[in-house]
Design a protein around this motif. Sequence first.
Motif, PDB file in Angstrom:
ATOM      1  N   LEU A   1      31.762 -25.046 -41.879  1.00  0.00           N
ATOM      2  CA  LEU A   1      33.049 -25.213 -42.558  1.00  0.00           C
ATOM      3  C   LEU A   1      33.316 -24.124 -43.589  1.00  0.00           C
ATOM      4  O   LEU A   1      34.467 -23.819 -43.886  1.00  0.00           O
ATOM      5  N   VAL A   2      32.256 -23.543 -44.144  1.00  0.00           N
ATOM      6  CA  VAL A   2      32.431 -22.504 -45.167  1.00  0.00           C
ATOM      7  C   VAL A   2      32.032 -21.127 -44.638  1.00  0.00           C
ATOM      8  O   VAL A   2      31.809 -20.208 -45.422  1.00  0.00           O
ATOM      9  N   ALA A   3      31.971 -20.978 -43.311  1.00  0.00           N
ATOM     10  CA  ALA A   3      31.514 -19.712 -42.725  1.00  0.00           C
ATOM     11  C   ALA A   3      32.437 -18.550 -43.073  1.00  0.00           C
ATOM     12  O   ALA A   3      31.983 -17.423 -43.288  1.00  0.00           O
ATOM     13  N   GLU A   4      33.742 -18.777 -43.149  1.00  0.00           N
ATOM     14  CA  GLU A   4      34.701 -17.714 -43.442  1.00  0.00           C
ATOM     15  C   GLU A   4      34.828 -17.426 -44.940  1.00  0.00           C
ATOM     16  O   GLU A   4      35.354 -16.404 -45.332  1.00  0.00           O
ATOM     17  N   ARG A   5      34.359 -18.348 -45.763  1.00  0.00           N
ATOM     18  CA  ARG A   5      34.484 -18.201 -47.213  1.00  0.00           C
ATOM     19  C   ARG A   5      33.389 -17.273 -47.725  1.00  0.00           C
ATOM     20  O   ARG A   5      32.242 -17.373 -47.332  1.00  0.00           O
ATOM     21  N   GLU A   6      33.754 -16.373 -48.640  1.00  0.00           N
ATOM     22  CA  GLU A   6      32.799 -15.389 -49.155  1.00  0.00           C
ATOM     23  C   GLU A   6      32.262 -15.769 -50.526  1.00  0.00           C
ATOM     24  O   GLU A   6      31.972 -14.906 -51.345  1.00  0.00           O
ATOM     25  N   GLY A   7      32.134 -17.017 -50.801  1.00  0.00           N
ATOM     26  CA  GLY A   7      31.643 -17.472 -52.094  1.00  0.00           C
ATOM     27  C   GLY A   7      32.590 -18.506 -52.647  1.00  0.00           C
ATOM     28  O   GLY A   7      33.647 -18.783 -52.080  1.00  0.00           O
ATOM     29  N   GLY A   8      32.221 -19.094 -53.767  1.00  0.00           N
ATOM     30  CA  GLY A   8      33.065 -20.123 -54.361  1.00  0.00           C
ATOM     31  C   GLY A   8      33.085 -21.380 -53.520  1.00  0.00           C
ATOM     32  O   GLY A   8      34.144 -21.901 -53.178  1.00  0.00           O
ATOM     33  N   TYR A   9      31.899 -21.872 -53.168  1.00  0.00           N
ATOM     34  CA  TYR A   9      31.804 -23.037 -52.289  1.00  0.00           C
ATOM     35  C   TYR A   9      31.968 -24.349 -53.043  1.00  0.00           C
ATOM     36  O   TYR A   9      32.074 -25.394 -52.428  1.00  0.00           O
ATOM     37  N   THR A  10      31.918 -24.294 -54.386  1.00  0.00           N
ATOM     38  CA  THR A  10      32.026 -25.509 -55.176  1.00  0.00           C
ATOM     39  C   THR A  10      33.174 -25.404 -56.169  1.00  0.00           C
ATOM     40  O   THR A  10      33.603 -24.314 -56.528  1.00  0.00           O
TER      41      THR A  10
END
Length: 190
Positions: free
Chosen positions: A86-95
């Motif tokens: 679900l967070v594969a495309e996100r480059e940080g800021g997971y929380t």
Amino acid sequence: MPKPTKGPRLGGGPAHERLMLANLAAALFTHKSIKTTETKAKRLRPYAERLITFAKRGDLHARRRVLAVIGDKTVVHELFTEIAPLVAEREGGYTRITKLGFRKGDNAPMAQIELVLEPVAPKAKPAKKAEAPKAAPVEEPVVEEEAPEAAAEDTASEETTAAEAEVVEEATGDAEAAEETTAEAEAEKA
């Protein structure tokens, strides 16, 4: 013996602090959102984001490093199979930390820390300035004006300007550029 030096203390000693952060991270991955004190949430954020980064790698070594921190295999499996894609495309800021106010009993500042699982639209990379191939610049011959031979050169320069205009038109395929070249040549004569 290495002791944590960054941020506020969250327990009696370094071992208790590590266990507390590991338990908070496991609860965060299980429930996707937890309510805790603001201090604990701020200390948990980089810890949990590092574990999510390992989960995004997805290899065996990363799984073993996460298992060394979080002992529960079901939580690690959920992290690697459900949260990481679900967070594969996100480059940080997971929380995300949201302040909730103060606790009734001891007036401690409370916060909610949650996983950011919404899909992210990747930023468009800026296009380079020189993407289209440019035509080779046409060099214009320098015409020197002399007073006695001006009348003889007028007819010759008109023929030269017409020839230059044709060359520019062929090179760029633009009739306007050819007209500009002739206009510039006539302006130089005057």
